[in-house]
Design an enzyme around this catalytic site. Structure first.
Site, PDB file in Angstrom:
ATOM      1  N   LYS A  18     -49.707  13.293 -10.219  1.00 41.04           N
ATOM      2  CA  LYS A  18     -50.440  13.106 -11.485  1.00 41.04           C
ATOM      3  C   LYS A  18     -50.817  11.650 -11.659  1.00 41.04           C
ATOM      4  O   LYS A  18     -50.205  10.748 -11.066  1.00 41.04           O
ATOM      5  CB  LYS A  18     -49.619  13.579 -12.683  1.00 41.04           C
ATOM      6  CG  LYS A  18     -48.275  12.849 -12.915  1.00 41.04           C
ATOM      7  CD  LYS A  18     -48.353  11.570 -13.721  1.00 41.04           C
ATOM      8  CE  LYS A  18     -47.032  10.803 -13.739  1.00 41.04           C
ATOM      9  NZ  LYS A  18     -47.078   9.426 -14.102  1.00 41.04           N
ATOM     10  N   ASP A 145     -41.441  14.321 -16.882  1.00 42.81           N
ATOM     11  CA  ASP A 145     -42.690  14.634 -16.176  1.00 42.81           C
ATOM     12  C   ASP A 145     -42.653  15.998 -15.479  1.00 42.81           C
ATOM     13  O   ASP A 145     -43.681  16.459 -14.967  1.00 42.81           O
ATOM     14  CB  ASP A 145     -42.988  13.576 -15.100  1.00 42.81           C
ATOM     15  CG  ASP A 145     -43.458  12.246 -15.697  1.00 42.81           C
ATOM     16  OD1 ASP A 145     -43.780  12.212 -16.902  1.00 42.81           O
ATOM     17  OD2 ASP A 145     -43.503  11.257 -14.949  1.00 42.81           O
TER      18      ASP A 145
HETATM   19  P1  ATP Z   1     -42.830   8.869 -12.379  1.00 45.28           P
HETATM   20  O1  ATP Z   1     -44.303   8.757 -12.152  1.00 45.28           O
HETATM   21  O2  ATP Z   1     -42.406  10.269 -12.829  1.00 45.28           O
HETATM   22  O3  ATP Z   1     -42.243   7.798 -13.207  1.00 45.28           O
HETATM   23  P2  ATP Z   1     -42.495   7.894  -9.721  1.00 45.28           P
HETATM   24  O4  ATP Z   1     -43.672   8.555  -9.070  1.00 45.28           O
HETATM   25  O5  ATP Z   1     -42.665   6.454 -10.080  1.00 45.28           O
HETATM   26  O6  ATP Z   1     -42.079   8.749 -10.972  1.00 45.28           O
HETATM   27  P3  ATP Z   1     -40.763   9.160  -7.852  1.00 45.28           P
HETATM   28  O7  ATP Z   1     -41.544   9.218  -6.590  1.00 45.28           O
HETATM   29  O8  ATP Z   1     -40.658  10.402  -8.651  1.00 45.28           O
HETATM   30  O9  ATP Z   1     -41.269   7.976  -8.780  1.00 45.28           O
HETATM   31  O10 ATP Z   1     -39.336   8.605  -7.443  1.00 45.28           O
HETATM   32  C1  ATP Z   1     -38.490   7.896  -8.326  1.00 45.28           C
HETATM   33  C2  ATP Z   1     -37.110   7.795  -7.674  1.00 45.28           C
HETATM   34  O11 ATP Z   1     -36.541   9.109  -7.680  1.00 45.28           O
HETATM   35  C3  ATP Z   1     -37.173   7.387  -6.211  1.00 45.28           C
HETATM   36  O12 ATP Z   1     -36.945   6.027  -6.068  1.00 45.28           O
HETATM   37  C4  ATP Z   1     -36.097   8.232  -5.548  1.00 45.28           C
HETATM   38  O13 ATP Z   1     -34.933   7.477  -5.289  1.00 45.28           O
HETATM   39  C5  ATP Z   1     -35.719   9.320  -6.553  1.00 45.28           C
HETATM   40  N1  ATP Z   1     -35.961  10.703  -6.079  1.00 45.28           N
HETATM   41  C6  ATP Z   1     -35.132  11.733  -6.248  1.00 45.28           C
HETATM   42  N2  ATP Z   1     -35.628  12.860  -5.726  1.00 45.28           N
HETATM   43  C7  ATP Z   1     -36.819  12.557  -5.206  1.00 45.28           C
HETATM   44  C8  ATP Z   1     -37.808  13.316  -4.539  1.00 45.28           C
HETATM   45  N3  ATP Z   1     -37.661  14.615  -4.278  1.00 45.28           N
HETATM   46  N4  ATP Z   1     -38.933  12.679  -4.172  1.00 45.28           N
HETATM   47  C9  ATP Z   1     -39.089  11.359  -4.447  1.00 45.28           C
HETATM   48  N5  ATP Z   1     -38.173  10.596  -5.046  1.00 45.28           N
HETATM   49  C10 ATP Z   1     -37.049  11.185  -5.440  1.00 45.28           C
END
Ligand code: ATP
Length: 305
Positions: A18, A145
């Site tokens: 997203k 989210d």
């Molecule tokens: P958001 O946009 O919801 O704030 P994000 O895209 O910045 O999230 P994610 O890729 O969701 O960040 O990852 C955040 C943290 O979650 C990562 O640093 C990781 O350690 C942890 N994590 C746990 N499970 C997962 C997964 N299945 N995929 C990615 N990261 C994960």
């Protein structure tokens, strides 16, 4: 029918990334959260979550981002499968395999997408048949989210982002995502946002009616002008090179440029698919950018394939 579902040995679900086309962050609440008005838009960068019959819940990850994803109990897909099993009183397991294409810690809700994918995949694999509303409730408990990753499309989220209303959209819209060569932690970006705001009064978050109209009308130029993210200043403060990335895309004719969610991924709105491909070429060559991915939105939410 039930017998057939129970025999299923493998289920795969596709889940979208997203971008927040508007992220309005209210004052810090006493419980440590912020009230948000969050206009989510799902785009065609997908993870795939496969669930196979197994005695316990395990996870493995494939794809270019695999090394950055935790494989322990903190993996959001594992937490989602556990939460579903608990809610349904189900004692079995699942071997989860995530094919990861959504950048990790990029502000594109990749972990939330995997949680949503695991909910739908395990519900099907285990033959539970929980109604979508119940999956949405479990999703909201897992993270703010996650419900949107289930729903997809374009939607406005209020509260912590988890109370969702789908929005009509006249798209498609063509995007390019510049993926930075480093990640940003969402809690740290919120903390920096609070720090930068200091003691100044913060208005309640509010939806931008002009942005909603641009989405409704499929008007990419108007949408580009209205993109807004209250976390952008904090993301730029924590990772200053992002300002150069945003500038490169705008100089190359992007209709709008914004840090996606808590960053550091930057999102650029293009005129059409050809323009998106051209922008991706320019952005991929920008210092600090690991890769640039064109995508379309809105994309459907978690879908069995
Ligand atoms: P958001 O946009 O919801 O704030 P994000 O895209 O910045 O999230 P994610 O890729 O969701 O960040 O990852 C955040 C943290 O979650 C990562 O640093 C990781 O350690 C942890 N994590 C746990 N499970 C997962 C997964 N299945 N995929 C990615 N990261 C994960």
């Amino acid at each position: 029918m039930t017998t057939e579902v129970q025999k299923m040995s493998s289920v795969t679900v596709r889940v979208p990334a997203k971008v927040n086309v508007q992220l309005s962050v209210g004052p810090l609440r006493e419980d440590g959260y912020h009230d948000l008005v969050n206009v989510f838009h799902a785009v065609s960068i997908h993870d795939e979550v496969t669930a196979r019959q197994a005695r316990s819940i395990t996870v493995s990850v494939t794809g270019g981002w695999a090394a950055e994803v935790p494989l322990h109990d903190g993996n959001l897909a594992v937490r989602a499968a556990r939460a579903l099993a608990e809610r349904a009183g189900f004692g079995g397991g699942a071997e989860l395999v995530i094919h990861k294409a959504i950048p990790v810690a990029g502000g594109m809700a990749g972990g939330s997408a995997d949680a949503a994918g695991a909910l739908v995949a395990c519900d099907e694999l285990w033959g539970l048949g929980l109604p979508r509303e119940e999956l949405m409730e479990i999703a909201a408990e897992l993270g703010s989210d996650v419900p949107f990753s289930l729903l997809g499309g374009t939607a406005i989220g209020t509260g912590r982002g988890e109370r969702l209303t789908p929005l009509p959209v006249g798209g498609p819209f063509h995007w390019v995502f510049a993926i930075a060569d480093t990640g940003l932690s969402t809690p740290e970006v919120y903390k920096e946002c609070d720090r930068l705001r200091g003691t100044a009064p913060v208005p309640e978050p509010k939806a931008d009616e002009e942005l909603l109209a641009a989405l409704r009308n499929g008007d990419a130029a108007a949408l580009g002008r209205r993109l807004a993210n209250d976390l952008q200043e904090a993301a730029l403060a924590l990772h200053p090179p992002l300002a150069g990335t945003l500038r490169s895309g705008l100089d190359a004719g992007a209709l709008g440029a914004i840090v996606s969610g808590s960053g550091p991924t930057c999102a650029f709105l293009a005129r059409d698919a050809a323009h998106a491909a051209e922008l991706a070429g320019v952005l991929a060559a920008t210092p600090g950018t690991r890769t640039a991915l064109p995508a379309e939105g809105p994309a459907p939410g978690a879908t069995l394939i």
